[in-house]
Design an enzyme around this catalytic site. Sequence first.
Site, PDB file in Angstrom:
ATOM      1  N   CYS A  18       0.835  -1.207   0.000  1.00  7.14           N
ATOM      2  CA  CYS A  18       0.000   0.000   0.000  1.00  7.14           C
ATOM      3  C   CYS A  18       0.872   1.260   0.000  1.00  7.14           C
ATOM      4  CB  CYS A  18      -0.922   0.004   1.222  1.00  7.14           C
ATOM      5  SG  CYS A  18      -2.050  -1.405   1.275  1.00  7.14           S
TER       6      CYS A  18
ATOM      7  N   ASP B 225      41.893  13.687  -4.094  1.00  9.66           N
ATOM      8  CA  ASP B 225      42.638  14.917  -3.847  1.00  9.66           C
ATOM      9  C   ASP B 225      43.751  14.535  -2.870  1.00  9.66           C
ATOM     10  OD1 ASP B 225      43.228  17.718  -3.732  1.00  9.66           O
ATOM     11  OD2 ASP B 225      42.222  17.764  -1.787  1.00  9.66           O
TER      12      ASP B 225
END
Length: 713
Positions: free
Chosen positions: A19, A412
């Site tokens: 539902c 990085d």
Amino acid sequence: MAKNTKKELILEGLCCANCAAKIEARVKILSGVDNASINFVNKVLTIEMGNPENVPKIIGMTKKIINHIEPDVVVKERSSFAEKSQEEEKNNGFLDLLKDKKDLIFILIGAIIYGITFFLNENFTFKLVLYIVAYLLIGSEVLIKSVKNILKGEVFDENFLMAVASIGAFAVKQYPEAVAVMLFYEIGEFFQDLAVDRSRKSITDLMDIKPDFANLKIGSDLKKVNPNDVAVGDIIVVKPGEKVPLDGKVIEGTSLLDTSNLTGESIPREASIGSLVLGGFINTSGVLTIEVNKSFGESSISKILELVENASSKKAKAENFITKFAKYYTPVVTFSALALAVIPPLILPDATFSNWIYRALVFLVISCPCALVISVPLGFFGGIGAASKKGILVKGSNYLEALNNSSIVVFDKTGTLTKGIFKVTDIFTANGFDKDTLMQYVSYAETYSNHPIAKSILQYYDKPINKDEIKNYTEISGLGVSATFKGKNILAGNSKLMISKNINFSHTDTFGSVVHIAIDNIYAGYVTISDEVKSDSASAIKALKSLGIKKTVMLTGDTKKAADIIGNQLGIDEIYSELLPQDKVYKLEQLFKNKTNKEQLLFVGDGINDAPVLSRADIGVAMGGLGSDAAIEAADIVIMDDAPSKLATALKIAKRTRGIVLQNIAFALGVKIILLLLGALGFATMWEAVFGDVGVALIAVLNSMRVLNVKNM
């Protein structure tokens, strides 16, 4: 572009996963709705809308949809995470579930009457009456819901299937099985709801970092208040054993803080006067007096909890597949059952309608897709919860799933693979400048910069700076800074800055980052700053490769020599140095061209300076993002401490989650297909069919909870 308006609705009493999927699908197609997502685990419906003026109308229509599909659900609006309702705070246990099952007493009485029939003599009429009474007592709720749903056009749900199957069993005179189907369906639903509620509690406990109160200091007195009632600038006191309720700065006291709830790290963190502390830390020793610098709604803990809860709004492909699959699966099986009941008796000799109708009823009982609709999102949400326990915030199931296809990891350097703690290790002077003069000029030039290198220079200089003497400060992106001090123009930056200004400078192969300084275009020398590699960077790279990562890449603006030394030390496959911010994006684009569409590229950065690259990557991972709003905003995944090894942990959790989700899909579909075939051939009875529905769902839910076991990751 205007930001979407987001509203959250709490659906109290929602217990049907199928539902929930229907509600989500119908709200999504409402006019003015950009996206809608339901979190079945937390019973929260999130709606994103473009025009704020449409909000009342859309909320009203949404409530009508919910009432149409689940009339017993109570809908409440939630204005913010900080105003979480008491219903959400409650951990439903066994006793709470018993209270919610108001008709349980009727089911128990019906079960007793059904049990009595096994001890009665063959009095058909009396036994039939008992079967009917037991059936009505046990299945009244299912029958009523089924009729209501049919009248509203909601046909294909579990209530309809069970009603038709049990009534059909009565029609073919399989009275004991008719009652048994309804009885074991209700028992199975009860234990299934209990398992889901237990899983909710388990996932919630993983992020049990929300403080219950704050000790607000008023004069010389302490008043225990709700953290929501504390304002910025208020003074709070945290005693040993208590959670820090809000972000702030320590103004009195020293202590050791347990940060494991947020970072996953067991090593205590020292706090003293001036230290910044975050809500969710646990004070283990001394008394701390803290000046609050963020309201609870804006605090790190609130953002983190909201991020984890809202992660389900970004669904994985497996979740979307199951939702679409369930939409078509039940109607197909229902019509197949109808064909099975009608066609064989018409074309096969000696075939009876009662026999084939019974086989069709077995089809109906098996066809409910709840096992898949519940267990798949529960598995992903459990994976997100498990990651958060390890200090890894994943913004959506889609990112957790995408981690499994990662093939390239781009790092990085500064603050990611290295500590980002710089120290001045060498000072070189030229053209008659002495070290003191050089350091004074470069320190004044770098005063306004937030870069770690600038901070290390100021720390080394360690003298008062009169900012009024600094004029014309300018940051030159990717090159350095310029400023005027004592009437002299100062340039401080990398070699590219010197070249761009046509300044003759001394080249050096020294290890570390080099800041060249020119005063009135005369080269004055350079300062070397060195960074330290994190202790777990090398092991992180090794672990990633063992998990199937094909290529590791490092992008940095540092010198080639410094980058090569660190990259080779860590075992990085490709190293690109002396890059400007735009160069990093260009390198990333090149890497994209050399990968397949199925492969995912991860970029791992600090979440602040690398926003363009983080957003361009398939998955952006922010390292050292604890307490950083910029990191949480820019990245798809946030590692809340600065440990690169947590990236490997995230991959392990992603693989484990995918494995468990695939197990559930294969198990649920496999069992249902086998039972459907056995039912069609007449070998499976209602008993096996009930197991194929509620039994499979229960096992799948329990299997989903295994993802929470992260002790050895």
